[in-house]
Design an enzyme around this catalytic site. Structure first.
Site, PDB file in Angstrom:
ATOM      1  N   ASP A 128       0.858  -1.178   0.000  1.00  0.00           N
ATOM      2  CA  ASP A 128       0.000   0.000   0.000  1.00  0.00           C
ATOM      3  C   ASP A 128       0.897   1.231   0.000  1.00  0.00           C
ATOM      4  O   ASP A 128       1.991   1.209   0.584  1.00  0.00           O
ATOM      5  CB  ASP A 128      -0.900   0.021   1.240  1.00  0.00           C
ATOM      6  CG  ASP A 128      -1.981  -1.052   1.206  1.00  0.00           C
ATOM      7  OD1 ASP A 128      -2.433  -1.406   0.104  1.00  0.00           O
ATOM      8  OD2 ASP A 128      -2.362  -1.534   2.287  1.00  0.00           O
ATOM      9  N   ASP A 144      -7.079  -1.400  -4.497  1.00  0.00           N
ATOM     10  CA  ASP A 144      -8.161  -1.015  -3.579  1.00  0.00           C
ATOM     11  C   ASP A 144      -9.095   0.002  -4.227  1.00  0.00           C
ATOM     12  O   ASP A 144     -10.321  -0.050  -4.049  1.00  0.00           O
ATOM     13  CB  ASP A 144      -7.577  -0.436  -2.290  1.00  0.00           C
ATOM     14  CG  ASP A 144      -6.694  -1.423  -1.541  1.00  0.00           C
ATOM     15  OD1 ASP A 144      -6.910  -2.637  -1.675  1.00  0.00           O
ATOM     16  OD2 ASP A 144      -5.783  -0.965  -0.822  1.00  0.00           O
TER      17      ASP A 144
END
Length: 167
Positions: A128, A144
């Site tokens: 991330d 995401d």
């Protein structure tokens, strides 16, 4: 050419376009993660648009908000099952669904695939790197974003089109 052959030919072209979209979304996700690994891993967070958005490297071994952290088997099997169900549903609705439905499914499957690739080939974690700085929100990635956008498209389909098929 019969009507059935025209529909089949049109569906083949649509399917090819959706496969291309899928490949582009997964490639964008994986390329940005490789860049994050190369340039952000071990580095301090980088503000992009202060105080809104920044870049910050995180290895997430859980799902959204770190839930199920370390549960690699569940977090690997769940996307495989979900991807299979979504693909089956998309193929079964090629003649009747909306573009919102099909693009939503492609986005969700792309995001699930991007994060699944991470879990399988990066030691059970997802990279991330996108950080919203104006609110307390977990760091996230392109996959995401794809899942979120896909869910929004599916909601639009369900709210505005699904119930109107038989009217």
């Amino acid at each position: 050419m019969s009507e059935k052959e025209k529909i089949k030919s049109g569906n083949t072209r649509k399917l090819a376009a959706y496969l291309l979209l899928f490949a582009m979304l997964v490639a964008a996700d994986q390329c940005t993660k490789l860049l994050a690994i190369q340039y952000l891993k071990g580095a301090a967070a980088i503000p992009i648009i202060e105080p809104l958005i920044g870049l910050s490297y995180v290895e997430n071994s859980g799902a959204a908000w770190g839930m199920l952290s370390g549960q690699t088997l569940i977090l690997t099997m769940l996307p495989v099952v979900s991807i299979s169900v979504f693909i089956w549903y998309m193929l079964s609705t090629m003649d009747s669904g909306t573009e919102f439905l099909r693009c939503g499914i492609v986005a969700i499957v792309s995001g699930a695939t991007g994060n699944l690739i991470d879990r399988l080939f990066r030691g059970g974690f997802v990279v991330d790197f996108l950080e919203l700085r104006f609110i307390s929100f977990p760091v996230f990635n392109i996959a995401d974003l794809c899942v979120t956008a896909g869910a929004i498209l599916l909601a639009i389909h369900l709210l505005f089109f699904e119930g109107r098929k038989n009217e």
